[in-house]
Design a protein around this motif. Structure first.
Motif, PDB file in Angstrom:
ATOM      1  N   VAL A  17       0.800  -1.073   0.079  1.00 44.46           N
ATOM      2  CA  VAL A  17       0.005   0.034  -0.107  1.00 44.46           C
ATOM      3  C   VAL A  17       0.961   1.129   0.081  1.00 44.46           C
ATOM      4  CG1 VAL A  17      -1.460   1.419   1.357  1.00 44.46           C
ATOM      5  CG2 VAL A  17      -1.887  -0.956   1.094  1.00 44.46           C
ATOM      6  N   ARG A  18       0.552   2.095  -0.714  1.00 43.27           N
ATOM      7  CA  ARG A  18       1.420   3.592  -0.970  1.00 43.27           C
ATOM      8  C   ARG A  18       1.454   4.214   0.555  1.00 43.27           C
ATOM      9  NH1 ARG A  18      -2.737   6.385  -4.842  1.00 43.27           N
ATOM     10  NH2 ARG A  18      -1.666   8.206  -4.177  1.00 43.27           N
ATOM     11  N   THR A  19       2.348   4.770   0.560  1.00 48.87           N
ATOM     12  CA  THR A  19       2.681   5.266   2.023  1.00 48.87           C
ATOM     13  C   THR A  19       2.105   6.643   2.362  1.00 48.87           C
ATOM     14  OG1 THR A  19       4.816   5.875   1.304  1.00 48.87           O
ATOM     15  CG2 THR A  19       4.791   3.839   2.213  1.00 48.87           C
ATOM     16  N   ASP A  20       1.529   7.098   1.444  1.00 46.60           N
ATOM     17  CA  ASP A  20       1.121   8.493   1.557  1.00 46.60           C
ATOM     18  C   ASP A  20      -0.311   8.522   2.094  1.00 46.60           C
ATOM     19  OD1 ASP A  20       0.150   7.853  -0.783  1.00 46.60           O
ATOM     20  OD2 ASP A  20       0.446   9.686  -1.720  1.00 46.60           O
ATOM     21  N   VAL A  21      -0.789   7.403   2.611  1.00 49.36           N
ATOM     22  CA  VAL A  21      -2.141   7.150   3.289  1.00 49.36           C
ATOM     23  C   VAL A  21      -1.994   7.054   4.605  1.00 49.36           C
ATOM     24  CG1 VAL A  21      -4.130   6.172   2.991  1.00 49.36           C
ATOM     25  CG2 VAL A  21      -2.637   6.249   0.968  1.00 49.36           C
ATOM     26  N   ASP A  22      -2.639   7.573   5.356  1.00 49.45           N
ATOM     27  CA  ASP A  22      -3.091   7.223   6.888  1.00 49.45           C
ATOM     28  C   ASP A  22      -4.241   7.019   7.329  1.00 49.45           C
ATOM     29  OD1 ASP A  22      -4.648   9.676   7.028  1.00 49.45           O
ATOM     30  OD2 ASP A  22      -2.980  10.891   7.784  1.00 49.45           O
ATOM     31  N   VAL A  23      -4.539   6.810   8.377  1.00 48.87           N
ATOM     32  CA  VAL A  23      -5.555   5.974   8.988  1.00 48.87           C
ATOM     33  C   VAL A  23      -6.959   7.047   8.598  1.00 48.87           C
ATOM     34  CG1 VAL A  23      -6.715   4.631  10.764  1.00 48.87           C
ATOM     35  CG2 VAL A  23      -4.409   5.183  10.926  1.00 48.87           C
ATOM     36  N   ALA A  24      -6.639   8.298   9.018  1.00 44.63           N
ATOM     37  CA  ALA A  24      -7.586   8.960   8.518  1.00 44.63           C
ATOM     38  C   ALA A  24      -8.176   9.147   7.215  1.00 44.63           C
ATOM     39  CB  ALA A  24      -7.359  10.502   8.964  1.00 44.63           C
ATOM     40  N   ASP A  25      -7.250   9.171   6.255  1.00 43.39           N
ATOM     41  CA  ASP A  25      -7.602   8.898   4.743  1.00 43.39           C
ATOM     42  C   ASP A  25      -8.568   7.666   4.728  1.00 43.39           C
ATOM     43  OD1 ASP A  25      -6.288  11.495   4.124  1.00 43.39           O
ATOM     44  OD2 ASP A  25      -4.379   9.987   3.981  1.00 43.39           O
ATOM     45  N   LEU A  26      -8.063   6.795   5.275  1.00 39.09           N
ATOM     46  CA  LEU A  26      -8.645   5.534   5.367  1.00 39.09           C
ATOM     47  C   LEU A  26     -10.258   5.555   5.701  1.00 39.09           C
ATOM     48  CD1 LEU A  26      -6.993   2.992   3.954  1.00 39.09           C
ATOM     49  CD2 LEU A  26      -6.698   2.138   5.897  1.00 39.09           C
ATOM     50  N   HIS A  27     -10.196   5.950   7.013  1.00 36.56           N
ATOM     51  CA  HIS A  27     -11.596   6.241   7.462  1.00 36.56           C
ATOM     52  C   HIS A  27     -12.504   6.788   6.429  1.00 36.56           C
ATOM     53  CE1 HIS A  27     -14.673   7.063  10.651  1.00 36.56           C
ATOM     54  NE2 HIS A  27     -14.609   8.238  10.085  1.00 36.56           N
ATOM     55  N   ALA A  28     -12.022   8.154   6.084  1.00 33.62           N
ATOM     56  CA  ALA A  28     -12.758   8.836   5.290  1.00 33.62           C
ATOM     57  C   ALA A  28     -13.172   8.200   3.844  1.00 33.62           C
ATOM     58  CB  ALA A  28     -12.048  10.159   4.739  1.00 33.62           C
ATOM     59  N   LEU A  29     -12.094   7.425   3.299  1.00 31.80           N
ATOM     60  CA  LEU A  29     -12.582   6.487   2.403  1.00 31.80           C
ATOM     61  C   LEU A  29     -13.625   5.381   2.415  1.00 31.80           C
ATOM     62  CD1 LEU A  29      -9.008   6.008   0.671  1.00 31.80           C
ATOM     63  CD2 LEU A  29     -10.952   6.895  -0.544  1.00 31.80           C
ATOM     64  N   VAL A  30     -13.319   4.930   3.729  1.00 33.66           N
ATOM     65  CA  VAL A  30     -14.519   3.890   3.978  1.00 33.66           C
ATOM     66  C   VAL A  30     -15.707   4.589   4.145  1.00 33.66           C
ATOM     67  CG1 VAL A  30     -15.287   2.208   5.898  1.00 33.66           C
ATOM     68  CG2 VAL A  30     -12.794   2.383   4.952  1.00 33.66           C
ATOM     69  N   ALA A  31     -15.874   5.664   5.008  1.00 35.48           N
ATOM     70  CA  ALA A  31     -17.007   6.246   4.974  1.00 35.48           C
ATOM     71  C   ALA A  31     -17.693   6.893   3.771  1.00 35.48           C
ATOM     72  CB  ALA A  31     -16.852   7.625   6.063  1.00 35.48           C
ATOM     73  N   GLY A  32     -16.892   7.176   2.890  1.00 33.51           N
ATOM     74  CA  GLY A  32     -17.417   7.672   1.495  1.00 33.51           C
ATOM     75  C   GLY A  32     -17.680   6.441   0.975  1.00 33.51           C
ATOM     76  N   ALA A  33     -17.309   5.332   0.865  1.00 29.92           N
ATOM     77  CA  ALA A  33     -17.664   4.161  -0.007  1.00 29.92           C
ATOM     78  C   ALA A  33     -19.014   3.801   0.731  1.00 29.92           C
ATOM     79  CB  ALA A  33     -16.695   2.936   0.057  1.00 29.92           C
ATOM     80  N   VAL A  34     -19.144   3.783   1.842  1.00 32.89           N
ATOM     81  CA  VAL A  34     -20.157   2.990   2.667  1.00 32.89           C
ATOM     82  C   VAL A  34     -21.412   4.219   2.265  1.00 32.89           C
ATOM     83  CG1 VAL A  34     -21.347   3.315   4.835  1.00 32.89           C
ATOM     84  CG2 VAL A  34     -19.189   2.069   4.439  1.00 32.89           C
ATOM     85  N   ALA A  35     -21.333   5.416   2.271  1.00 34.38           N
ATOM     86  CA  ALA A  35     -22.144   6.450   1.909  1.00 34.38           C
ATOM     87  C   ALA A  35     -22.552   6.094   0.431  1.00 34.38           C
ATOM     88  CB  ALA A  35     -21.564   7.738   2.044  1.00 34.38           C
ATOM     89  N   ALA A  36     -21.907   6.028  -0.612  1.00 34.16           N
ATOM     90  CA  ALA A  36     -21.927   5.729  -1.816  1.00 34.16           C
ATOM     91  C   ALA A  36     -22.673   4.405  -1.986  1.00 34.16           C
ATOM     92  CB  ALA A  36     -20.591   5.585  -2.485  1.00 34.16           C
ATOM     93  N   GLU A  37     -22.230   3.421  -1.295  1.00 32.53           N
ATOM     94  CA  GLU A  37     -22.965   2.013  -1.449  1.00 32.53           C
ATOM     95  C   GLU A  37     -24.203   2.462  -1.032  1.00 32.53           C
ATOM     96  OE1 GLU A  37     -21.712  -0.945  -3.159  1.00 32.53           O
ATOM     97  OE2 GLU A  37     -20.154  -0.576  -1.812  1.00 32.53           O
ATOM     98  N   ARG A  38     -24.613   3.007  -0.042  1.00 31.36           N
ATOM     99  CA  ARG A  38     -25.979   3.242   0.550  1.00 31.36           C
ATOM    100  C   ARG A  38     -26.549   4.068  -0.427  1.00 31.36           C
ATOM    101  NH1 ARG A  38     -27.055   6.623   5.961  1.00 31.36           N
ATOM    102  NH2 ARG A  38     -29.051   6.728   5.954  1.00 31.36           N
ATOM    103  N   SER A  39     -26.428   4.957  -1.193  1.00 35.22           N
ATOM    104  CA  SER A  39     -26.989   5.846  -2.124  1.00 35.22           C
ATOM    105  C   SER A  39     -27.753   5.474  -3.223  1.00 35.22           C
ATOM    106  CB  SER A  39     -26.161   7.422  -2.409  1.00 35.22           C
ATOM    107  OG  SER A  39     -25.282   6.921  -3.437  1.00 35.22           O
TER     108      SER A  39
END
Lengths: 208, 208
Positions: free
Chosen positions: B160-182
């Motif tokens: 996994v690329r190293t310029d990503v942190d947990v906060a990014d991940l959280h945001a991505l997951v939240a986003g994916a979840v929101a998208a999946e939901r929409s």
DNA sequence: ATAGAATCGGAACGATCGCCCCGCTTCGAA
DNA sequence: TTCGAAGCGGGGCGATCGTTCCGATTCTAT
């Protein structure tokens, strides 16, 4: 109708009568306040708050917009149209010989960045308790159309993987926007867009 | 998952008097109904609906959970704990010699898939008008911890690329979840997860 | 079985918010 | 200047929803 002396020649459309000066001014104020407040807080803000910010009574708001949603849509539609316009420019850029991949990813970044800071667009995109109506749906359709064409061009140019369609894109954008919204005002934007963009690219054989 | 048993409500010294038989039964019914309804509709569902589905009065719900949010959190915390447990298993898998990249991306898929179908988690993740409290925050912190460690391992393994942190991940997951939901219930899931996962990978120098 | 307490149920309360109504104000044409 | 009407404001209505209250009910120790 009337049996009065004066038969004004406008029995048809209703949009003819010019608004009174103060009415027009108030209407503009309401729209402006709605823009700010909806952008800042999303659909959840009470209508009284908008009226207060506009320096008018709640009744005045309803005189100009039949419903809260109508007001919301007036604001959102406007913003969506602006985004669509940018998309059309990107298309024109391609037609003029620009790089399709660049245009596509650039546009994606613009959309996410812009919508990400406007709660109203986030609400509308994610559909959080929003029933869009004709005007807004049409505008959204146009946006979708522009996005779709940009996607097609980028895919033809082999810049974007071909197993993605507009629906996926819409979902990804909605997700990114929701994510951007969920993080505090901190965190420089575009971070997520970059990751998503990289995921959208065709497996590139960049290499040593 | 989500079949966690309920540890005694964490108020304080509550273990003094055992709950009456009917009370315990009703409490279980309320929790069960809340699980279903919150998962299906999110936080927006009226509490009366839950009471009705549980076959009890609204008063009974409040006897067992001081507030609607408390009930919501009881449900969400449970689910988060289950997800965290899966994350720990993935970590154990790595420790046992498993591939860190595989473990990470697999876990990501699980989280998005699971949370994407549960409106309650979507609400909690995206934070749509939800004020989490201690218990839930702790659980969320644990989840974040597990995710963070998985990320670190995957990054160490150059997956996994190293310029990503947990906060990014959280945001991505939240986003994916929101998208999946929409998107409607249609559209096979995992589509977005794959795109996002590809975006997270280190720039691969797959052959010419 | 019985009493006393734990528990229940659902009516009622209060707060919020969208929307409407109506007496008063202000505009602008004559 | 005048006056009919467009426009205004904000109090108020009705619906929703979270929460509380209390008389009725059910459990359980005796």
């Amino acid at each position: 109708m009337s049996a009065m002396s004066e038969p004004p020649p406008e029995v048809t459309a209703r949009e003819s009568r010019p608004l009174r000066a103060d009415a027009r001014r108030n209407r503009a104020r309401v729209l402006e306040a709605a823009r700010e407040v909806f952008a800042a807080e999303g659909l959840a803000v009470p209508l009284d708050e908008i009226a207060r910010r506009a320096g008018v009574g709640a009744g005045t708001v309803y005189r100009h917009f039949p419903t809260k949603e109508a007001l919301f849509e007036a604001v959102v539609t406007d913003r969506i149209k602006a985004l669509t316009e940018v998309g059309r420019e990107a298309l024109a850029d391609i037609a003029a010989g620009g790089d399709p991949g660049e245009a596509f990813f650039g546009y994606l970044a613009v959309v996410v960045a812009d919508a990400g800071t406007k709660m109203d667009l986030a609400d509308a995109l994610v559909g959080a308790g929003v029933d869009l109506q004709r005007a807004t749906l049409d505008a959204a359709g146009d946006l979708r159309g522009a996005l779709g064409e940009l996607l097609a061009r980028a895919q033809s140019a082999d810049a974007v993987r071909t197993d993605v369609d507009v629906a996926d894109l819409h979902a990804l954008v909605a997700g990114a926007v929701a994510a951007e919204r969920s993080r505090g005002a901190g965190a420089r934007p575009g971070r997520l867009t970059r990751i998503i963009s990289d995921g959208l690219r065709t497996a590139r054989t960049t290499g040593p």
